[in-house]
Enzyme design. Structure first.
Site, PDB file in Angstrom:
ATOM      1  N   ASP A  47      34.963  44.177  20.691  1.00 35.46           N
ATOM      2  CA  ASP A  47      35.435  43.435  21.864  1.00 35.46           C
ATOM      3  C   ASP A  47      36.114  42.129  21.462  1.00 35.46           C
ATOM      4  O   ASP A  47      37.020  41.657  22.141  1.00 35.46           O
ATOM      5  CB  ASP A  47      34.300  43.182  22.860  1.00 35.46           C
ATOM      6  N   GLU A  87      36.033  32.084  25.451  1.00 32.04           N
ATOM      7  CA  GLU A  87      35.470  33.386  25.108  1.00 32.04           C
ATOM      8  C   GLU A  87      35.605  33.679  23.614  1.00 32.04           C
ATOM      9  O   GLU A  87      34.691  34.223  23.003  1.00 32.04           O
ATOM     10  CB  GLU A  87      36.193  34.459  25.927  1.00 32.04           C
ATOM     11  N   GLU A 139      38.914  42.953  34.353  1.00 33.35           N
ATOM     12  CA  GLU A 139      37.885  41.914  34.489  1.00 33.35           C
ATOM     13  C   GLU A 139      36.710  42.412  35.337  1.00 33.35           C
ATOM     14  O   GLU A 139      35.548  42.151  35.035  1.00 33.35           O
ATOM     15  CB  GLU A 139      38.479  40.649  35.128  1.00 33.35           C
ATOM     16  N   GLU A 209      38.264  51.894  29.688  1.00 38.02           N
ATOM     17  CA  GLU A 209      36.970  51.189  29.649  1.00 38.02           C
ATOM     18  C   GLU A 209      35.843  52.166  29.302  1.00 38.02           C
ATOM     19  O   GLU A 209      34.962  51.834  28.511  1.00 38.02           O
ATOM     20  CB  GLU A 209      36.689  50.494  30.989  1.00 38.02           C
TER      21      GLU A 209
HETATM   22  C1  HMH Z   1      37.083  46.170  26.811  1.00 35.47           C
HETATM   23  N1  HMH Z   1      37.307  45.054  28.948  1.00 35.47           N
HETATM   24  C2  HMH Z   1      37.019  44.955  27.651  1.00 35.47           C
HETATM   25  N2  HMH Z   1      36.656  43.789  27.120  1.00 35.47           N
HETATM   26  C3  HMH Z   1      36.599  42.673  27.868  1.00 35.47           C
HETATM   27  N3  HMH Z   1      36.221  41.494  27.296  1.00 35.47           N
HETATM   28  C4  HMH Z   1      36.883  42.743  29.252  1.00 35.47           C
HETATM   29  C5  HMH Z   1      37.248  43.969  29.743  1.00 35.47           C
HETATM   30  C6  HMH Z   1      36.785  41.565  30.179  1.00 35.47           C
HETATM   31  O1  HMH Z   1      37.343  40.416  29.721  1.00 35.47           O
END
Ligand code: HMH
EC number: 3.5.1.-
Length: 220
Positions: A47, A87, A139, A209
């Site tokens: 991520d 983040e 999001e 996702e």
């Molecule tokens: C895969 N989808 C993914 N990572 C993230 N950080 C977000 C959404 C939301 O910011």
């Protein structure tokens, strides 16, 4: 009757897929306290790479927004730009805490596929409504997935609460709702072909996702 937006209709129509993205066994295992920590670390490292790609995507949404006649959405999207900076620092700290080496991580297949999708939005031909729709649902999947991990009855391990709160907190939920309002307003004024493209992007995000959670939870 009560007026509902286009997105509400999509949510109905694609409910199953939305559930698969937001109640995935991986995030549900965080909530249940049964999460495999090697899977969690894999998710964290992957991520981090996603978020680095996401910066350029948000920048392209912002640029399309600013080119609109009415650029009043700008502040909300700028909020997204601001939070991504925080983040990235958070990921670095978290990786140190879990002993994940971010410098040596390479993107896995599902992540690369998502990168390609995000990169396609930098084309000027992609309209603002389609881009902001993708942004909102990207999001929202995280907001809903991690929000569930901190709702009543959770057994989320205390050391993972910070992660869940990052996307599950009330401020992030409010931000997703602001994006949602933007999307419904844009869709209400968009031509049919743009609405269709936006729905396709919505579905594609859900698929990506799901693929991302799958990649994180299973060694492949
Ligand atoms: C895969 N989808 C993914 N990572 C993230 N950080 C977000 C959404 C939301 O910011």
């Amino acid at each position: 009757g009560v007026e509902t937006g286009t997105t509400a209709a999509w949510m109905e129509k694609h409910r199953q897929m939305y559930e698969r993205a937001t109640r995935h066994p991986f995030t549900v295992s965080i909530r249940d306290g049964t999460v495999d920590m090697s899977a969690f670390k894999r998710w964290l490292s992957q991520d981090y790479l996603f978020v680095r790609e996401f910066v350029a995507f948000i920048a392209s949404v912002l640029l399309k927004c600013c080119k609109q006649e009415d650029s009043s959405d700008m502040e909300i999207i700028l909020g997204g730009v601001a939070s991504i900076s925080d983040e990235i620092s958070w990921f670095k700290n978290e990786a140190t805490r879990w002993g994940a080496d971010l410098a040596s991580v390479s993107p896995l297949k599902a992540n690369l596929e998502y990168h390609r999708f995000l990169q396609s939005f930098t084309e000027p031909e992609v309209s603002y409504v389609v881009a902001v729709t993708a942004f909102w649902i990207i999001e929202t999947v995280y907001q809903d997935s991690f929000g569930f991990c901190i709702q009543d009855g959770n057994k989320t391990p205390p050391e993972l609460l910070g992660t869940c709160q990052r996307w599950g907190n009330a401020g992030f939920r409010q931000y997703c709702q602001s994006l949602h309002s933007i999307v419904d307003r844009c869709l209400a004024n968009a031509p049919a072909d743009a609405v269709k493209s936006a729905e396709e992007a919505f579905i594609r995000v859900l698929e990506l996702e799901i693929g991302f959670w799958e990649m994180s939870s299973s060694q492949s």
